[in-house]
Write a protein that holds these residues in place. Structure first.
Motif, PDB file in Angstrom:
ATOM      1  N   LEU A   5      27.364   8.697  27.255  1.00 12.82           N
ATOM      2  CA  LEU A   5      28.698   8.779  27.848  1.00 12.82           C
ATOM      3  C   LEU A   5      29.408   7.464  27.561  1.00 12.82           C
ATOM      4  CD1 LEU A   5      30.888   9.930  29.804  1.00 12.82           C
ATOM      5  CD2 LEU A   5      29.593   8.844  31.666  1.00 12.82           C
ATOM      6  N   LYS A   6      30.600   7.557  26.978  1.00 16.39           N
ATOM      7  CA  LYS A   6      31.339   6.348  26.639  1.00 16.39           C
ATOM      8  C   LYS A   6      32.145   5.878  27.840  1.00 16.39           C
ATOM      9  CE  LYS A   6      33.899   4.400  22.766  1.00 16.39           C
ATOM     10  NZ  LYS A   6      34.563   4.708  21.462  1.00 16.39           N
ATOM     11  N   LYS A   7      31.913   4.611  28.230  1.00 13.57           N
ATOM     12  CA  LYS A   7      32.624   4.008  29.359  1.00 13.57           C
ATOM     13  C   LYS A   7      33.131   2.644  28.926  1.00 13.57           C
ATOM     14  CE  LYS A   7      29.875   6.069  33.111  1.00 13.57           C
ATOM     15  NZ  LYS A   7      28.971   5.748  34.260  1.00 13.57           N
ATOM     16  N   LYS A   8      34.454   2.485  28.933  1.00 11.23           N
ATOM     17  CA  LYS A   8      35.065   1.190  28.594  1.00 11.23           C
ATOM     18  C   LYS A   8      34.521   0.640  27.276  1.00 11.23           C
ATOM     19  CE  LYS A   8      35.839   0.010  33.459  1.00 11.23           C
ATOM     20  NZ  LYS A   8      35.567  -0.957  34.548  1.00 11.23           N
ATOM     21  N   GLU A   9      34.555   1.487  26.260  1.00 13.17           N
ATOM     22  CA  GLU A   9      34.138   1.122  24.902  1.00 13.17           C
ATOM     23  C   GLU A   9      32.639   0.877  24.754  1.00 13.17           C
ATOM     24  OE1 GLU A   9      36.383   1.488  22.548  1.00 13.17           O
ATOM     25  OE2 GLU A   9      37.732   2.012  24.189  1.00 13.17           O
ATOM     26  N   LYS A  10      31.872   1.126  25.808  1.00 11.96           N
ATOM     27  CA  LYS A  10      30.425   1.028  25.724  1.00 11.96           C
ATOM     28  C   LYS A  10      29.797   2.384  26.015  1.00 11.96           C
ATOM     29  CE  LYS A  10      29.947  -3.858  26.997  1.00 11.96           C
ATOM     30  NZ  LYS A  10      29.296  -4.817  27.939  1.00 11.96           N
ATOM     31  N   VAL A  11      28.677   2.657  25.363  1.00  8.05           N
ATOM     32  CA  VAL A  11      27.998   3.937  25.557  1.00  8.05           C
ATOM     33  C   VAL A  11      26.856   3.758  26.554  1.00  8.05           C
ATOM     34  CG1 VAL A  11      26.688   5.797  24.476  1.00  8.05           C
ATOM     35  CG2 VAL A  11      28.587   4.716  23.242  1.00  8.05           C
ATOM     36  N   SER A  12      26.882   4.567  27.615  1.00  6.99           N
ATOM     37  CA  SER A  12      25.811   4.562  28.614  1.00  6.99           C
ATOM     38  C   SER A  12      24.898   5.759  28.372  1.00  6.99           C
ATOM     39  CB  SER A  12      26.407   4.649  30.020  1.00  6.99           C
ATOM     40  OG  SER A  12      25.386   4.907  30.973  1.00  6.99           O
TER      41      SER A  12
ATOM     42  N   ASP B  55      23.445   8.455  32.515  1.00  4.43           N
ATOM     43  CA  ASP B  55      24.137   9.392  33.412  1.00  4.43           C
ATOM     44  C   ASP B  55      23.418  10.738  33.421  1.00  4.43           C
ATOM     45  OD1 ASP B  55      25.963  11.129  34.719  1.00  4.43           O
ATOM     46  OD2 ASP B  55      27.604   9.765  34.207  1.00  4.43           O
TER      47      ASP B  55
ATOM     48  N   GLU C  87      32.988  10.947  23.114  1.00  3.73           N
ATOM     49  CA  GLU C  87      33.172  10.380  24.457  1.00  3.73           C
ATOM     50  C   GLU C  87      32.080  10.856  25.423  1.00  3.73           C
ATOM     51  OE1 GLU C  87      35.641   8.267  25.260  1.00  3.73           O
ATOM     52  OE2 GLU C  87      36.548   8.315  23.254  1.00  3.73           O
ATOM     53  N   ILE C  88      31.685  12.103  25.267  1.00  2.00           N
ATOM     54  CA  ILE C  88      30.629  12.677  26.111  1.00  2.00           C
ATOM     55  C   ILE C  88      29.618  13.397  25.227  1.00  2.00           C
ATOM     56  CG2 ILE C  88      32.121  12.930  28.136  1.00  2.00           C
ATOM     57  CD1 ILE C  88      32.409  15.900  27.438  1.00  2.00           C
TER      58      ILE C  88
END
Length: 551
Positions: free
Chosen positions: A204-211, A214, A295-296
């Motif tokens: 999951l992309k959050k603020k240009e970083k991939v987590s 989740d 993004e997801i």
């Protein structure tokens, strides 16, 4: 469409509620463990004796629990618990044997439930089994799904390519120094959570970083497992003592007694896959709908292929029923393979335990494993380190051995020893009967009965290899750095043990081999080896080293 999965307990299964029972919370009488309802007991005492008995009872419990808290050793605590029972209070504290007799007559009305037990007393807290609101025993869907998750994780690691194995190994090595010399608490439980997330979770992309953390993007969230159908406590329950066994030694009473589902109980639960997302995923990725793939659900195609063994494109082409069946067969295959690895692992322990006080016990356990069906699962308390982790998938990979040893030292404060990966863990938890003899089953084994024959399930790697012609195993030649050579153990009486290798021109030769404990190998067992020493003058191998104890 959901299937009905039948479960048959093949040994006691304990799924804890988190509560432990003190001796004043139950009475053992007439072969049953009666769990008292304190409100009903209070009303009984009020009717029989009056209000003063309630105050005496509360004061007596407070006084004795304080004695327990102040006791300096387990023996003193055990002696206090022997006297900390409702019957002792009625007979000795109140001096009313007549009330004690009526108490026994009314046990069924004064108890929440009853479970069979072969014991007359317990000297430790009793671990309570999880139950539904009506006091019936069951296996929660979360417990079964968690065990199946471990099976799939094992399968992925066994099948993983060198690139991913090296990537995971490097991350494990980097994490160890940061963990300090000893791991404990939350660090111990969640130390390798990143490995599970890497395999099951998409990004999951959050603020240009991939987590990758989740749970919304967990590929196994589409597997749905219901709680099992419950069974009455007096029909399927047992309260048993559990002790710890070390090879050659007498049982050690450190483990607590437990309420459990006894062996032979039949349960059923609903299992299904929600396949709609997987069938639509290929088109959604092509369209980039809602940021799919960027993004997801980042990494979805690769992770799906690695986890389930076929591509999203293949999934999209299948009818819903066919796709669900294919996914469930993958789960079944992983469970069978993991159970087979656990069975081999436990039989290794049995061979080490064929001495001293554990000689007869180990032989009974070997028969248990020899007769165990293919579709098995191990879950719940007492199932052991190997059943709850992916230790067995990694311990035979040479590149991982040093890192695994380091991890085990940090987790369990172990003393360094050469054969750690072959003998850890050294102890086992076993159930005892009331006479002190060992029951021939360990804790936590459940047989799974799927609604289709095993012959229709996806073939396991071991079954495929057994069907192959031996000619596929032979090599024409080897060199000083050759690896992945199939060999067969011909003498396991000493170390280094002796093998023959599947190399043309060397088929009649015998070679020494190291890298594994000779005591855990069987004559005739096939293994994979690499050249450890090379005789340059003669241009031939002088010694080999084990890469894997399975082919």
């Amino acid at each position: 469409m959901p299937i009905t999965l039948k479960l048959i307990t093949r040994s006691p299964v304990h799924i804890g509620s988190g509560h432990e029972l003190e001796s004043f919370e139950y009475i053992i009488h007439d072969g049953f463990f009666w769990r008292l309802d304190i409100d009903r007991v209070t009303a009984f005492l009020l009717d029989e004796i009056g209000e003063e008995s309630i105050e005496q009872f509360a004061s007596w419990i407070e006084r004795n629990t304080e004695r327990l808290a102040n006791a300096r050793d387990n023996r003193t605590q055990s002696e206090i618990r022997r006297s900390l029972t409702l019957r002792t209070f009625v007979r000795n504290e109140l001096g009313r044997p007549d009330v004690d007799a009526r108490l026994l007559q009314q046990l069924s009305e004064l108890s929440r439930y009853a479970m069979r037990t072969p014991f007359s007393e317990f000297r430790q807290l009793v671990r309570e089994q999880l139950k539904d609101p009506d006091g019936r025993l069951y296996i929660p869907g979360s417990s079964l799904k968690g065990a199946l998750r471990t099976c799939l994780l094992y399968q992925v690691l066994v099948e993983a390519d060198e690139r991913n194995l090296q990537r995971w190994l490097e991350r494990m090595r980097a994490a160890l120094p940061a963990a300090g010399k000893r791991l404990g608490g939350r660090d111990r439980v969640f130390f390798a959570r990143w490995l599970e997330q890497d395999i099951f979770y998409c990004g999951l992309k959050k603020k240009e970083k991939v987590s990758w953390k989740d749970a919304q993007f967990d590929l196994l969230k589409f597997l749905k497992v219901s709680d099992s159908v419950p069974v009455a406590a007096d029909e399927g329950g047992v309260v048993t003592d559990v002790q710890i066994l070390l090879p050659g030694s007498n049982p050690q009473p450190q483990a607590p007694p437990v309420e459990a589902l006894e062996a032979g109980v039949e349960l059923s639960m609903s299992v299904s896959f929600d396949v709609s997302f997987f069938r639509a995923a290929t088109d959604l990725l092509k369209q980039g709908a809602q940021g799919m793939g960027t993004e997801i659900w980042i990494g979805l195609p690769e992770k799906f292929q690695r986890l389930y063994g076929f591509s999203l494109e293949e999934a999209a082409a299948m009818a819903p029923e066919e796709l669900e069946r294919r996914l469930l067969e993958r789960v079944r295959t992983a469970a069978r393979n993991f159970a087979r690895a656990l069975k081999t692992f436990e039989k290794e322990w049995c061979r080490r335990a064929e001495r001293g006080s554990t000689l007869q016990i180990s032989r009974r356990l070997q028969r248990f494993y020899d007769e165990m069906p293919e579709d098995m699962l191990r879950l719940g308390w007492g199932s052991g380190f190997a059943a709850a982790t992916v230790y067995l998938a990694l311990r035979e990979k040479p590149a991982w051995q040093e890192t695994l040893e380091d991890l085990l030292y940090r987790l369990f404060s172990l003393k360094e020893r050469e054969d750690l990966l072959q003998t850890f863990p050294t102890s086992r938890r076993m159930a005892l009967d009331g006479e002190g003899a060992m029951i021939a089953e360990p804790m936590g084994w459940v047989e799974l009965e799927w609604p289709w024959p095993a012959s229709e399930a996806e073939a396991t790697a071991e079954e495929e290899e057994a069907a192959e012609d031996d000619s596929d195993l032979w090599l024409d030649e080897i060199g000083p750095k050759s690896q992945d050579i199939v060999a067969e153990v011909v003498d396991n009486s000493r170390s280094p043990f002796t093998i023959r290798v599947f190399v043309r021109g060397l088929e009649n030769e015998r070679f020494p081999c190291g890298g594994a404990n000779h005591r855990v190998l069987e004559v005739g067992q096939r293994i994979r080896v690499q050249v450890a020493q090379w005789n340059k003058k003669e241009g031939r191998p002088a010694m080999f080293r084990v890469q894997s104890i399975r082919v």
